[in-house]
Scaffold this motif. Structure first.
Motif, PDB file in Angstrom:
ATOM      1  N   ARG A  11       0.850  -1.174   0.000  1.00  0.00           N
ATOM      2  CA  ARG A  11       0.000   0.000   0.000  1.00  0.00           C
ATOM      3  C   ARG A  11       0.893   1.232   0.000  1.00  0.00           C
ATOM      4  NH1 ARG A  11      -5.349  -0.116   3.568  1.00  0.00           N
ATOM      5  NH2 ARG A  11      -5.814  -1.849   2.187  1.00  0.00           N
ATOM      6  N   MET A  12       1.133   1.818  -1.158  1.00  0.00           N
ATOM      7  CA  MET A  12       2.076   2.938  -1.242  1.00  0.00           C
ATOM      8  C   MET A  12       1.333   4.259  -1.198  1.00  0.00           C
ATOM      9  SD  MET A  12       5.004   1.414  -3.683  1.00  0.00           S
ATOM     10  CE  MET A  12       4.174   0.328  -4.795  1.00  0.00           C
ATOM     11  N   LYS A  13       2.001   5.263  -0.630  1.00  0.00           N
ATOM     12  CA  LYS A  13       1.344   6.565  -0.513  1.00  0.00           C
ATOM     13  C   LYS A  13       2.141   7.627  -1.265  1.00  0.00           C
ATOM     14  CE  LYS A  13      -0.718   9.487   3.057  1.00  0.00           C
ATOM     15  NZ  LYS A  13      -1.984   9.686   2.372  1.00  0.00           N
ATOM     16  N   CYS A  14       3.352   7.915  -0.764  1.00  0.00           N
ATOM     17  CA  CYS A  14       4.115   8.970  -1.445  1.00  0.00           C
ATOM     18  C   CYS A  14       4.710   8.450  -2.752  1.00  0.00           C
ATOM     19  CB  CYS A  14       5.203   9.531  -0.528  1.00  0.00           C
ATOM     20  SG  CYS A  14       6.568   8.386  -0.245  1.00  0.00           S
ATOM     21  N   GLY A  15       5.169   7.219  -2.753  1.00  0.00           N
ATOM     22  CA  GLY A  15       5.758   6.626  -3.963  1.00  0.00           C
ATOM     23  C   GLY A  15       7.226   6.940  -4.153  1.00  0.00           C
ATOM     24  N   ILE A  16       7.794   7.738  -3.242  1.00  0.00           N
ATOM     25  CA  ILE A  16       9.170   8.203  -3.464  1.00  0.00           C
ATOM     26  C   ILE A  16      10.058   8.050  -2.223  1.00  0.00           C
ATOM     27  CG2 ILE A  16       8.687   9.774  -5.380  1.00  0.00           C
ATOM     28  CD1 ILE A  16       8.415  12.029  -3.279  1.00  0.00           C
ATOM     29  N   GLY A  17       9.707   7.114  -1.352  1.00  0.00           N
ATOM     30  CA  GLY A  17      10.589   6.822  -0.219  1.00  0.00           C
ATOM     31  C   GLY A  17      10.540   7.827   0.909  1.00  0.00           C
ATOM     32  N   LYS A  18       9.443   8.605   1.046  1.00  0.00           N
ATOM     33  CA  LYS A  18       9.412   9.630   2.092  1.00  0.00           C
ATOM     34  C   LYS A  18       8.464   9.306   3.257  1.00  0.00           C
ATOM     35  CE  LYS A  18      10.879  13.723  -0.440  1.00  0.00           C
ATOM     36  NZ  LYS A  18      12.282  13.424  -0.106  1.00  0.00           N
ATOM     37  N   CYS A  19       7.358   8.624   2.999  1.00  0.00           N
ATOM     38  CA  CYS A  19       6.348   8.486   4.057  1.00  0.00           C
ATOM     39  C   CYS A  19       6.528   7.244   4.928  1.00  0.00           C
ATOM     40  CB  CYS A  19       4.952   8.487   3.440  1.00  0.00           C
ATOM     41  SG  CYS A  19       4.561   6.968   2.544  1.00  0.00           S
ATOM     42  N   GLY A  20       7.318   6.278   4.478  1.00  0.00           N
ATOM     43  CA  GLY A  20       7.560   5.068   5.263  1.00  0.00           C
ATOM     44  C   GLY A  20       6.401   4.084   5.279  1.00  0.00           C
ATOM     45  N   ARG A  21       5.425   4.259   4.423  1.00  0.00           N
ATOM     46  CA  ARG A  21       4.229   3.404   4.411  1.00  0.00           C
ATOM     47  C   ARG A  21       4.475   2.012   3.823  1.00  0.00           C
ATOM     48  NH1 ARG A  21      -1.109   5.693   3.949  1.00  0.00           N
ATOM     49  NH2 ARG A  21      -2.219   3.865   3.204  1.00  0.00           N
ATOM     50  N   CYS A  22       5.500   1.887   2.990  1.00  0.00           N
ATOM     51  CA  CYS A  22       5.590   0.678   2.159  1.00  0.00           C
ATOM     52  C   CYS A  22       6.745  -0.239   2.552  1.00  0.00           C
ATOM     53  CB  CYS A  22       5.756   1.098   0.699  1.00  0.00           C
ATOM     54  SG  CYS A  22       7.346   1.874   0.412  1.00  0.00           S
ATOM     55  N   ASN A  23       7.228  -0.124   3.787  1.00  0.00           N
ATOM     56  CA  ASN A  23       8.416  -0.929   4.100  1.00  0.00           C
ATOM     57  C   ASN A  23       8.093  -2.398   4.363  1.00  0.00           C
ATOM     58  OD1 ASN A  23       7.304  -0.246   6.740  1.00  0.00           O
ATOM     59  ND2 ASN A  23       9.144  -1.294   7.476  1.00  0.00           N
ATOM     60  N   ILE A  40      13.481  -2.527   3.742  1.00  0.00           N
ATOM     61  CA  ILE A  40      13.431  -1.970   2.391  1.00  0.00           C
ATOM     62  C   ILE A  40      12.115  -1.234   2.165  1.00  0.00           C
ATOM     63  CG2 ILE A  40      14.998  -3.636   1.293  1.00  0.00           C
ATOM     64  CD1 ILE A  40      12.505  -5.096   0.277  1.00  0.00           C
ATOM     65  N   TYR A  41      12.178  -0.217   1.337  1.00  0.00           N
ATOM     66  CA  TYR A  41      10.977   0.491   0.908  1.00  0.00           C
ATOM     67  C   TYR A  41      10.630  -0.026  -0.484  1.00  0.00           C
ATOM     68  CZ  TYR A  41      11.280   3.971   4.656  1.00  0.00           C
ATOM     69  OH  TYR A  41      11.296   4.594   5.876  1.00  0.00           O
ATOM     70  N   VAL A  42       9.425  -0.576  -0.601  1.00  0.00           N
ATOM     71  CA  VAL A  42       9.037  -1.155  -1.894  1.00  0.00           C
ATOM     72  C   VAL A  42       9.024  -0.079  -2.987  1.00  0.00           C
ATOM     73  CG1 VAL A  42       7.164  -2.319  -3.145  1.00  0.00           C
ATOM     74  CG2 VAL A  42       7.746  -3.037  -0.831  1.00  0.00           C
ATOM     75  N   CYS A  43       8.572   1.128  -2.646  1.00  0.00           N
ATOM     76  CA  CYS A  43       8.450   2.174  -3.678  1.00  0.00           C
ATOM     77  C   CYS A  43       9.810   2.659  -4.169  1.00  0.00           C
ATOM     78  CB  CYS A  43       7.633   3.348  -3.157  1.00  0.00           C
ATOM     79  SG  CYS A  43       8.485   4.359  -1.937  1.00  0.00           S
ATOM     80  N   ARG A  44      10.763   2.710  -3.271  1.00  0.00           N
ATOM     81  CA  ARG A  44      12.060   3.306  -3.612  1.00  0.00           C
ATOM     82  C   ARG A  44      13.080   2.246  -4.020  1.00  0.00           C
ATOM     83  NH1 ARG A  44      15.026   5.252   1.449  1.00  0.00           N
ATOM     84  NH2 ARG A  44      15.356   3.017   1.455  1.00  0.00           N
TER      85      ARG A  44
END
Ligand code: FES
Length: 286
Positions: free
Chosen positions: A248-260, A264-268
């Motif tokens: 579940r990604m929010k910012c998409g650019i490694g800033k919000c920490g939602r997708c770890n 690892i950050y899935v988005c970044r």
């Protein structure tokens, strides 16, 4: 691999989407639609580039935003595509849109399938359900550059014949003499003449060689979890297996920490990973 292209951040604001226009809608299954679209701004449209495996954030005005991979191939740049399964508020709103509707689009984000690594190899694509969306971007990319890849196997499955997505692609790949296409369903019906069985089991029957090969896997978590051990049994090393993760990604650019997942950050850092990178947590998360 590529990261977010800052040229496409609207007015320098990473969260401000560009306007895109829906040009065509394809009913894939009763709950899944593919949207063909283009950026409204002609200059941006001409400059826009992406790589197979990247994703974007799509928004419906007044409702919200959700991430989906770009499911079309960069080798066919006259429009872009993304596929949506109706599961929540944003996806339901997207399903209510018609041709000519405007949506917000920001991206492309994340890394992509490592084409340099895949060049010259035998490629084994393993997909389930709507998980074929990111794979089909790469499959068309490969088939549009057929000479630089070796053998191509595709094993794709869904729960029932009605749940098979991208049937027009499945037909095209089945007709392509350079592709070994195997389609399966977990449960057939009276009209189904193809294979019956879950994807990992059918993959084991197909038994592609691991030699000079790479496997690219995308589908429901349970399919991914049971497919990696089959590939290992066939001799694939963790580095030879790739997948693309959804979070579940929010910012998409490694800033919000939602997708770890783990550290690892899935988005970044993704969404494309080798099994070697994720195997320590794939059994708990996937
Ligand atoms: S979506 Fe914000 S850090 Fe990944």
């Amino acid at each position: 691999m590529t990261v977010a292209d800052t040229r496409f951040f609207a007015q320098g604001n990473v969260y401000l989407p560009h306007i895109a226009v829906i040009e065509k809608i394809v009913e894939e299954t009763p709950g899944v639609r593919t949207f063909h679209f283009n950026l409204k701004d002609e200059k941006l449209r001409e400059e826009f580039t992406f790589a197979s495996g990247q994703f974007a954030q799509y928004s419906v005005l007044g409702v919200g935003e959700a991430p989906f991979c770009i499911s079309s191939s960069p080798t066919r740049p006259d429009h872009l595509e993304f596929a949506v399964q109706k599961v929540g508020k944003v996806t339901n709103a997207l399903h209510r849109l018609g041709v000519g509707s405007e949506i917000g689009f920001r991206g492309p984000y994340g890394n992509s399938f490592p084409l340099d690594y895949l060049k010259g190899k035998n490629l084994v694509f393993v997909g389930g359900g709507i998980g074929l969306a990111p794979l089909r971007s790469l499959i068309w990319n490969v088939l549009d550059n057929r000479d630089i890849y070796n053998k191509v196997d595709i094993v794709y499955g869904a729960r029932t014949p009605v749940d098979l997505c991208f049937k027009y692609d499945l037909e095209a790949w089945d007709k392509d003499k350079t592709v070994n296409m195997v389609t399966t369903v977990d449960r057939g019906d009276d009209s189904w003449k193809g294979k019956v069985g879950v994807v990992p089991k059918i993959l084991e029957e197909v038994a592609p060689s691991a030699r000079e090969s790479a496997a690219i896997v995308c589908g429901p978590p349970v399919m991914i979890r049971f497919t990696f051990p089959v590939l290992e049994k066939l001799g694939f090393a963790p580095e030879q297996m790739l997948t693309t993760l959804e979070k579940r990604m929010k910012c998409g650019i490694g800033k919000c920490g939602r997708c770890n997942i783990g550290n690892i950050y899935v988005c970044r850092d993704g969404p494309v990973f080798s099994y070697a990178q994720i195997k320590d947590f794939v059994s708990s998360e996937y």
